[in-house]
Design a protein around this motif. Structure first.
Motif, PDB file in Angstrom:
ATOM      1  N   PRO A   6       1.684   6.460  -6.368  1.00  0.00           N
ATOM      2  CA  PRO A   6       0.889   5.707  -5.383  1.00  0.00           C
ATOM      3  C   PRO A   6       1.266   6.008  -3.946  1.00  0.00           C
ATOM      4  O   PRO A   6       0.420   5.972  -3.048  1.00  0.00           O
ATOM      5  CB  PRO A   6       1.193   4.243  -5.738  1.00  0.00           C
ATOM      6  CG  PRO A   6       1.554   4.267  -7.177  1.00  0.00           C
ATOM      7  CD  PRO A   6       2.267   5.573  -7.376  1.00  0.00           C
ATOM      8  N   THR A   7       2.534   6.323  -3.729  1.00  0.00           N
ATOM      9  CA  THR A   7       2.978   6.596  -2.354  1.00  0.00           C
ATOM     10  C   THR A   7       2.476   7.948  -1.857  1.00  0.00           C
ATOM     11  O   THR A   7       2.511   8.220  -0.658  1.00  0.00           O
ATOM     12  CB  THR A   7       4.515   6.564  -2.276  1.00  0.00           C
ATOM     13  OG1 THR A   7       5.065   7.491  -3.213  1.00  0.00           O
ATOM     14  CG2 THR A   7       5.036   5.169  -2.592  1.00  0.00           C
ATOM     15  N   LEU A   9      -0.616   8.991  -2.283  1.00  0.00           N
ATOM     16  CA  LEU A   9      -2.041   8.903  -1.974  1.00  0.00           C
ATOM     17  C   LEU A   9      -2.266   8.954  -0.468  1.00  0.00           C
ATOM     18  O   LEU A   9      -1.447   8.471   0.311  1.00  0.00           O
ATOM     19  CB  LEU A   9      -2.628   7.602  -2.519  1.00  0.00           C
ATOM     20  CG  LEU A   9      -2.673   7.420  -4.040  1.00  0.00           C
ATOM     21  CD1 LEU A   9      -3.196   6.041  -4.386  1.00  0.00           C
ATOM     22  CD2 LEU A   9      -3.534   8.484  -4.698  1.00  0.00           C
ATOM     23  N   VAL A  11      -4.188   7.908   3.067  1.00  0.00           N
ATOM     24  CA  VAL A  11      -4.616   6.599   3.578  1.00  0.00           C
ATOM     25  C   VAL A  11      -6.037   6.304   3.123  1.00  0.00           C
ATOM     26  O   VAL A  11      -6.364   5.171   2.746  1.00  0.00           O
ATOM     27  CB  VAL A  11      -4.524   6.558   5.121  1.00  0.00           C
ATOM     28  CG1 VAL A  11      -5.142   5.274   5.660  1.00  0.00           C
ATOM     29  CG2 VAL A  11      -3.081   6.687   5.574  1.00  0.00           C
ATOM     30  N   GLU A  13      -7.518   7.312   0.362  1.00  0.00           N
ATOM     31  CA  GLU A  13      -7.498   6.932  -1.056  1.00  0.00           C
ATOM     32  C   GLU A  13      -6.932   5.520  -1.235  1.00  0.00           C
ATOM     33  O   GLU A  13      -7.413   4.741  -2.074  1.00  0.00           O
ATOM     34  CB  GLU A  13      -6.667   7.944  -1.853  1.00  0.00           C
ATOM     35  CG  GLU A  13      -7.328   9.307  -1.975  1.00  0.00           C
ATOM     36  CD  GLU A  13      -6.405  10.331  -2.623  1.00  0.00           C
ATOM     37  OE1 GLU A  13      -6.884  11.097  -3.470  1.00  0.00           O
ATOM     38  OE2 GLU A  13      -5.192  10.347  -2.289  1.00  0.00           O
ATOM     39  N   LYS A  14      -5.920   5.203  -0.458  1.00  0.00           N
ATOM     40  CA  LYS A  14      -5.319   3.860  -0.542  1.00  0.00           C
ATOM     41  C   LYS A  14      -6.341   2.795  -0.173  1.00  0.00           C
ATOM     42  O   LYS A  14      -6.468   1.772  -0.850  1.00  0.00           O
ATOM     43  CB  LYS A  14      -4.113   3.764   0.399  1.00  0.00           C
ATOM     44  CG  LYS A  14      -2.897   4.570  -0.044  1.00  0.00           C
ATOM     45  CD  LYS A  14      -1.786   4.453   0.986  1.00  0.00           C
ATOM     46  CE  LYS A  14      -0.565   5.280   0.589  1.00  0.00           C
ATOM     47  NZ  LYS A  14       0.515   5.214   1.603  1.00  0.00           N
ATOM     48  N   THR A  17      -9.104   2.485  -2.884  1.00  0.00           N
ATOM     49  CA  THR A  17      -8.583   1.790  -4.067  1.00  0.00           C
ATOM     50  C   THR A  17      -8.394   0.308  -3.775  1.00  0.00           C
ATOM     51  O   THR A  17      -8.709  -0.545  -4.607  1.00  0.00           O
ATOM     52  CB  THR A  17      -7.235   2.407  -4.496  1.00  0.00           C
ATOM     53  OG1 THR A  17      -7.390   3.815  -4.676  1.00  0.00           O
ATOM     54  CG2 THR A  17      -6.756   1.792  -5.799  1.00  0.00           C
ATOM     55  N   LEU A  18      -7.886   0.021  -2.587  1.00  0.00           N
ATOM     56  CA  LEU A  18      -7.650  -1.370  -2.194  1.00  0.00           C
ATOM     57  C   LEU A  18      -8.971  -2.144  -2.111  1.00  0.00           C
ATOM     58  O   LEU A  18      -9.044  -3.301  -2.527  1.00  0.00           O
ATOM     59  CB  LEU A  18      -6.926  -1.405  -0.845  1.00  0.00           C
ATOM     60  CG  LEU A  18      -6.062  -2.642  -0.539  1.00  0.00           C
ATOM     61  CD1 LEU A  18      -5.018  -2.856  -1.624  1.00  0.00           C
ATOM     62  CD2 LEU A  18      -5.368  -2.474   0.809  1.00  0.00           C
ATOM     63  N   LYS A 180      -2.323   1.793  -9.166  1.00  0.00           N
ATOM     64  CA  LYS A 180      -2.564   2.930  -8.277  1.00  0.00           C
ATOM     65  C   LYS A 180      -2.146   2.650  -6.830  1.00  0.00           C
ATOM     66  O   LYS A 180      -2.179   3.553  -5.994  1.00  0.00           O
ATOM     67  CB  LYS A 180      -4.055   3.288  -8.301  1.00  0.00           C
ATOM     68  CG  LYS A 180      -4.560   3.738  -9.663  1.00  0.00           C
ATOM     69  CD  LYS A 180      -6.059   4.032  -9.604  1.00  0.00           C
ATOM     70  CE  LYS A 180      -6.598   4.448 -10.959  1.00  0.00           C
ATOM     71  NZ  LYS A 180      -8.062   4.717 -10.902  1.00  0.00           N
ATOM     72  N   ILE A 181      -1.810   1.405  -6.548  1.00  0.00           N
ATOM     73  CA  ILE A 181      -1.465   1.028  -5.170  1.00  0.00           C
ATOM     74  C   ILE A 181       0.042   0.856  -5.039  1.00  0.00           C
ATOM     75  O   ILE A 181       0.676   0.235  -5.898  1.00  0.00           O
ATOM     76  CB  ILE A 181      -2.175  -0.292  -4.781  1.00  0.00           C
ATOM     77  CG1 ILE A 181      -3.690  -0.139  -4.946  1.00  0.00           C
ATOM     78  CG2 ILE A 181      -1.840  -0.699  -3.346  1.00  0.00           C
ATOM     79  CD1 ILE A 181      -4.455  -1.444  -4.833  1.00  0.00           C
ATOM     80  N   GLU A 182       0.610   1.390  -3.990  1.00  0.00           N
ATOM     81  CA  GLU A 182       2.053   1.267  -3.804  1.00  0.00           C
ATOM     82  C   GLU A 182       2.458  -0.206  -3.673  1.00  0.00           C
ATOM     83  O   GLU A 182       1.724  -1.010  -3.076  1.00  0.00           O
ATOM     84  CB  GLU A 182       2.514   2.057  -2.585  1.00  0.00           C
ATOM     85  CG  GLU A 182       1.894   1.629  -1.260  1.00  0.00           C
ATOM     86  CD  GLU A 182       2.448   2.437  -0.103  1.00  0.00           C
ATOM     87  OE1 GLU A 182       3.644   2.272   0.187  1.00  0.00           O
ATOM     88  OE2 GLU A 182       1.683   3.224   0.492  1.00  0.00           O
ATOM     89  N   LEU A 185       2.307  -2.152  -0.204  1.00  0.00           N
ATOM     90  CA  LEU A 185       0.953  -2.400   0.282  1.00  0.00           C
ATOM     91  C   LEU A 185       0.266  -3.469  -0.567  1.00  0.00           C
ATOM     92  O   LEU A 185      -0.438  -4.346  -0.034  1.00  0.00           O
ATOM     93  CB  LEU A 185       0.136  -1.105   0.249  1.00  0.00           C
ATOM     94  CG  LEU A 185      -1.316  -1.189   0.730  1.00  0.00           C
ATOM     95  CD1 LEU A 185      -1.381  -1.709   2.159  1.00  0.00           C
ATOM     96  CD2 LEU A 185      -2.006   0.161   0.601  1.00  0.00           C
TER      97      LEU A 185
END
Length: 276
Positions: A6-7, A9, A11, A13-14, A17-18, A180-182, A185
């Motif tokens: 996840p780290t 990815l 910005v 993509e983050k 996904t978010l 999928k998200i760090e 975050l």
């Protein structure tokens, strides 16, 4: 194929996904909103029944205490009557006035004890009757609340049965997206969701303003949001901001404020008007 960290990815993509996670969680919130106030009503009824049950137990304990007191006072009356009989039988055997006065006072005292105990028994009986009425009323309330609780639970179960499958599917999707998200975050996102009224932790820009608190966003900051170079939050409400295009949202273009220019007509005065 190894899962992407996840780290690692970008910005962009983050944020995508978010926003997908936010959309999924909002859908879950909508399913839960269909239950309305029913969960709270069920909880309130359960709490009320628990409180009434405690009250019933308290009333029953008080009734037992009054009944025990009645038994005790009746025992004291029997004891006092026996003393009176004994003292009265001793009156025929007295040898002087002093012994007679002493026995007379004892008889008088025991009779007063009998009167007092009788009064206490009468008062206790009244209290038992009052508490019996309170007990009956409380038990009727419990029965009424239990019927209401059963109806509310059945209604809630019906609604939950209708939405359970869809809600479970959305929960699974949310879990997949969370992976999928760090963590850092994700934690920040959840904290934002918890602190805002509508549960929106990430919002897209609408009409040059934050989609959460609707405060205006400066042009330079809007440009930074569109660049997707870093995570940007609203300086007013703290929500994460995302470009509508990246979020996959199509916004209606505001109607143009420009009005067609009207030709300026110049009124020419006639010679006759000038002369007039």
């Amino acid at each position: 194929m190894a899962k992407k960290d996840p780290t690692d990815l970008s910005v962009e993509e983050k944020l995508k996904t978010l926003f997908q996670l936010q959309s999924t969680l909002s859908a879950i919130d909508e399913k839960r909103a269909m239950r309305g106030e029913l969960p709270l009503e069920v909880q309130d009824l359960e709490d009320e029944i628990a409180g009434l049950t405690i009250r019933v137990e308290k009333i029953q304990n008080e009734m037992r205490e009054f009944q025990d007191a009645i038994v005790q006072k009746k025992g004291e009356i029997e004891k006092a009557k026996a003393s009176v009989q004994r003292y009265e039988s001793q009156l025929d055997l007295v040898k002087n006035n002093r012994e007679y006065d002493t026995l007379t006072k004892e008889i008088e005292f025991q009779n007063l004890e009998i009167e007092l105990c009788t009064k206490r028994i009468s008062e206790a009986n009244v209290r038992v009757e009052e508490r019996a009425e309170d007990l009956k009323h409380a038990q009727e309330q419990i029965e009424d609340r239990r019927q209401a609780l059963e109806e509310k639970k059945n209604e809630l179960d019906e609604i939950m049965e209708e939405t359970r499958a869809a809600e479970d599917e959305l929960k699974e999707k949310a879990k997949t997206l969370e992976v999928k998200i760090e963590p850092r975050l994700l934690t920040s996102f959840k904290r934002i969701r918890k602190n805002v009224r509508n549960g929106l932790g990430i919002v897209y820009v609408q009409r040059d303003a934050c989609g959460g608190c609707f405060n205006k966003i400066p042009p330079q900051r809007q440009l930074d949001i569109k660049m997707h170079k870093k995570i940007i939050v609203c300086e007013y409400c703290g929500r994460i901001l995302i470009d509508p295009e990246l979020a996959g949202v199509k916004l209606d273009k505001p109607a143009s404020d420009d009005k067609p220019k009207r030709k300026r007509s110049i009124r020419r005065k006639s010679a006759e008007e000038d002369e007039a």
